[in-house]
Design a protein around this motif. Structure first.
Motif, PDB file in Angstrom:
ATOM      1  N   LEU A 146       0.869  -1.239  -0.017  1.00 21.83           N
ATOM      2  CA  LEU A 146      -0.032   0.074   0.067  1.00 21.83           C
ATOM      3  C   LEU A 146       0.793   1.229  -0.071  1.00 21.83           C
ATOM      4  O   LEU A 146       0.502   2.323   0.462  1.00 21.83           O
ATOM      5  CB  LEU A 146      -0.807  -0.011   1.263  1.00 21.83           C
ATOM      6  N   GLN A 147       2.074   1.220  -0.521  1.00 18.64           N
ATOM      7  CA  GLN A 147       3.102   2.315  -0.191  1.00 18.64           C
ATOM      8  C   GLN A 147       2.715   3.157  -1.413  1.00 18.64           C
ATOM      9  O   GLN A 147       3.340   4.469  -1.536  1.00 18.64           O
ATOM     10  CB  GLN A 147       4.502   1.910  -0.443  1.00 18.64           C
ATOM     11  N   GLY A 148       2.248   2.810  -2.783  1.00 22.27           N
ATOM     12  CA  GLY A 148       2.425   3.623  -3.911  1.00 22.27           C
ATOM     13  C   GLY A 148       2.632   2.768  -4.949  1.00 22.27           C
ATOM     14  O   GLY A 148       3.373   1.741  -4.956  1.00 22.27           O
ATOM     15  N   GLU A 206       5.273   7.946  -6.342  1.00 22.80           N
ATOM     16  CA  GLU A 206       4.018   7.904  -5.418  1.00 22.80           C
ATOM     17  C   GLU A 206       4.254   7.507  -4.127  1.00 22.80           C
ATOM     18  O   GLU A 206       3.822   7.947  -3.335  1.00 22.80           O
ATOM     19  CB  GLU A 206       3.075   6.669  -6.014  1.00 22.80           C
ATOM     20  N   ILE A 207       5.530   6.716  -3.748  1.00 23.24           N
ATOM     21  CA  ILE A 207       5.758   6.164  -2.553  1.00 23.24           C
ATOM     22  C   ILE A 207       6.543   7.628  -1.928  1.00 23.24           C
ATOM     23  O   ILE A 207       5.885   7.753  -0.920  1.00 23.24           O
ATOM     24  CB  ILE A 207       7.076   5.087  -2.533  1.00 23.24           C
ATOM     25  N   LEU A 208       7.049   8.328  -2.728  1.00 25.66           N
ATOM     26  CA  LEU A 208       7.557   9.666  -1.956  1.00 25.66           C
ATOM     27  C   LEU A 208       6.615  10.663  -1.670  1.00 25.66           C
ATOM     28  O   LEU A 208       6.544  11.028  -0.504  1.00 25.66           O
ATOM     29  CB  LEU A 208       8.523  10.334  -2.778  1.00 25.66           C
ATOM     30  N   GLN A 209       5.562  10.737  -2.668  1.00 22.79           N
ATOM     31  CA  GLN A 209       4.268  11.611  -2.286  1.00 22.79           C
ATOM     32  C   GLN A 209       3.651  11.330  -1.121  1.00 22.79           C
ATOM     33  O   GLN A 209       3.098  11.948  -0.317  1.00 22.79           O
ATOM     34  CB  GLN A 209       3.260  11.458  -3.597  1.00 22.79           C
ATOM     35  N   ALA A 210       3.300  10.052  -0.909  1.00 28.00           N
ATOM     36  CA  ALA A 210       2.624   9.657   0.370  1.00 28.00           C
ATOM     37  C   ALA A 210       3.411   9.384   1.595  1.00 28.00           C
ATOM     38  O   ALA A 210       3.002  10.177   2.569  1.00 28.00           O
ATOM     39  CB  ALA A 210       2.363   7.779   0.120  1.00 28.00           C
ATOM     40  N   VAL A 243      -3.056  10.206  -3.556  1.00 25.70           N
ATOM     41  CA  VAL A 243      -1.820  10.072  -4.464  1.00 25.70           C
ATOM     42  C   VAL A 243      -2.400   8.727  -5.578  1.00 25.70           C
ATOM     43  O   VAL A 243      -2.903   7.670  -4.939  1.00 25.70           O
ATOM     44  CB  VAL A 243      -0.423   9.275  -3.490  1.00 25.70           C
ATOM     45  N   GLY A 244      -2.056   9.113  -6.664  1.00 23.78           N
ATOM     46  CA  GLY A 244      -2.311   8.225  -7.719  1.00 23.78           C
ATOM     47  C   GLY A 244      -3.941   7.626  -7.864  1.00 23.78           C
ATOM     48  O   GLY A 244      -4.744   8.379  -7.459  1.00 23.78           O
ATOM     49  N   SER A 245      -4.032   6.451  -8.239  1.00 29.46           N
ATOM     50  CA  SER A 245      -5.145   6.130  -8.501  1.00 29.46           C
ATOM     51  C   SER A 245      -6.009   4.793  -7.704  1.00 29.46           C
ATOM     52  O   SER A 245      -7.023   4.493  -7.791  1.00 29.46           O
ATOM     53  CB  SER A 245      -5.555   5.500  -9.926  1.00 29.46           C
ATOM     54  N   THR A 268      -3.734   4.187  -0.923  1.00 22.23           N
ATOM     55  CA  THR A 268      -2.191   3.913  -0.340  1.00 22.23           C
ATOM     56  C   THR A 268      -2.412   4.145   1.240  1.00 22.23           C
ATOM     57  O   THR A 268      -3.423   4.650   1.603  1.00 22.23           O
ATOM     58  CB  THR A 268      -1.180   5.121  -0.773  1.00 22.23           C
ATOM     59  N   TRP A 269      -1.386   3.747   1.882  1.00 28.05           N
ATOM     60  CA  TRP A 269      -1.359   3.976   3.485  1.00 28.05           C
ATOM     61  C   TRP A 269      -1.813   5.293   3.726  1.00 28.05           C
ATOM     62  O   TRP A 269      -2.358   5.558   4.879  1.00 28.05           O
ATOM     63  CB  TRP A 269      -0.026   3.495   3.894  1.00 28.05           C
ATOM     64  N   ALA A 270      -1.341   6.415   2.794  1.00 35.44           N
ATOM     65  CA  ALA A 270      -1.440   7.702   3.386  1.00 35.44           C
ATOM     66  C   ALA A 270      -3.019   8.092   3.447  1.00 35.44           C
ATOM     67  O   ALA A 270      -3.570   8.639   4.092  1.00 35.44           O
ATOM     68  CB  ALA A 270      -0.858   9.024   2.231  1.00 35.44           C
TER      69      ALA A 270
END
Ligand code: GSH
Length: 207
Positions: A78-80, A85-89, A142-144, A147-149
C-alpha cells in the motif's frame, strides 16, 4: 506466511488508529492489545522507548507510529505504485504530522490570540490537503489506488472531535474521508471494532 502481529496501545484512537486502519484494510489478523491505564507503569519500562504504539512482529517489539505504518504499508503493498507515488505518500504523512502538532498545541492552548494563530495554521494545511484530493481524478491523495497515506489521513481526521469537524469546510477533503471510511473493510472495522475511549478534552474545548 505473514508474521504474528501484536499492536500495543491504550484504549484510544490516537496514534494507533492509522495502524488499525491498515490492518483492517489489508484484512490482516493481529492482536489489538489495549493497555489498561493501571497496567501502564509496569509495561512502560519494557517498551523500546517508554512510549506506545509498539508493534510486536513475531514477538519482536518496535516503536514509532510512522515507521510501523510505513513497514505495514510495504508488507501490504500500500506504499504507492512507483517511487514517485511512494515519495508523495511519505511526504503527505509527514505533513499530516505537522498538522497534528498544531492540533496538539491547540489542545493545550488557553490564550485566544495563540488559538487563532494555530487555527489559521490548521486551515492552511487543510486547504492544501483539500486542493490535493480535489485535483486528483481518483479523489485519493496519491495516484489511482488506495495507499497507506489515505488510510492514515482518514483515521486521523476521523478520530479527534476537533479534527472530525475540520474537513467539513473542505468539500473535497470531507468527501475523501467519507470515501475511505466507507470502504467495506474500514466501515466494518469502524462499526464493529472495539469502542475506543474518547480523547481527553483540553482547556480550549471547555469554553
Ligand atoms: N513519536 C512517537 C510518540 C509516541 C508517544 O508520545 N506516545 C504516547 C501516547 S500517544 C505515550 O506513549 N504516552 C505515555 C507515556 O509517555 O508514558 C510515535 O509516534 O510513536
Amino acid at each position: 506466511m505473514a508474521p504474528k502481529y501484536k499492536l500495543i496501545y491504550f484504549n484510544g484512537t490516537g496514534r494507533a488508529e492509522p495502524i488499525r486502519y491498515l490492518f483492517a484494510y489489508a484484512g490482516q489478523d493481529y492482536v489489538d492489545y489495549r493497555i489498561k491505564r493501571e497496567e501502564w507503569p509496569q509495561l512502560k519500562p519494557n517498551t523500546p522507548y517508554g512510549k506506545v504504539p509498539v508493534l510486536e512482529v513475531d514477538g519482536k517489539p518496535v516503536a514509532q507510529t510512522n515507521a510501523i505504518a510505513r513497514y505495514l504499508a510495504k508488507q501490504f503493498k500500500l506504499q504507492g505504485s512507483d517511487d514517485w507515488e511512494i515519495l508523495q505518500a511519505d511526504s503527505l504523512v509527514e505533513t499530516l504530522g505537522d498538522y497534528n502538532l498544531s492540533s496538539m498545541r491547540l489542545f493545550r492552548e488557553e490564550n485566544s490570540e495563540r488559538i487563532a494563530e494555530i487555527k489559521k495554521d490548521q486551515a492552511f494545511y487543510l486547504a492544501k490537503f483539500d486542493e490535493i484530493v480535489s485535483s486528483n481524478p481518483s479523489g485519493l491523495l496519491v495516484g489511482s489506488a488506495v495507499t497507506w497515506a489515505d488510510l492514515v489521513f482518514a483515521a486521523t481526521l476521523s478520530s479527534r472531535p476537533d479534527q472530525v469537524d475540520a474537513p467539513k469546510s473542505y468539500p473535497a477533503l470531507s468527501a475523501f474521508v467519507n470515501k475511505i471510511n466507507n470502504l467495506p473493510a474500514i466501515k466494518k472495522w469502524v462499526e464493529t471494532g472495539p469502542k475506543s475511549d474518547p480523547p481527553p478534552s483540553g482547556p480550549q474545548h471547555k469554553r
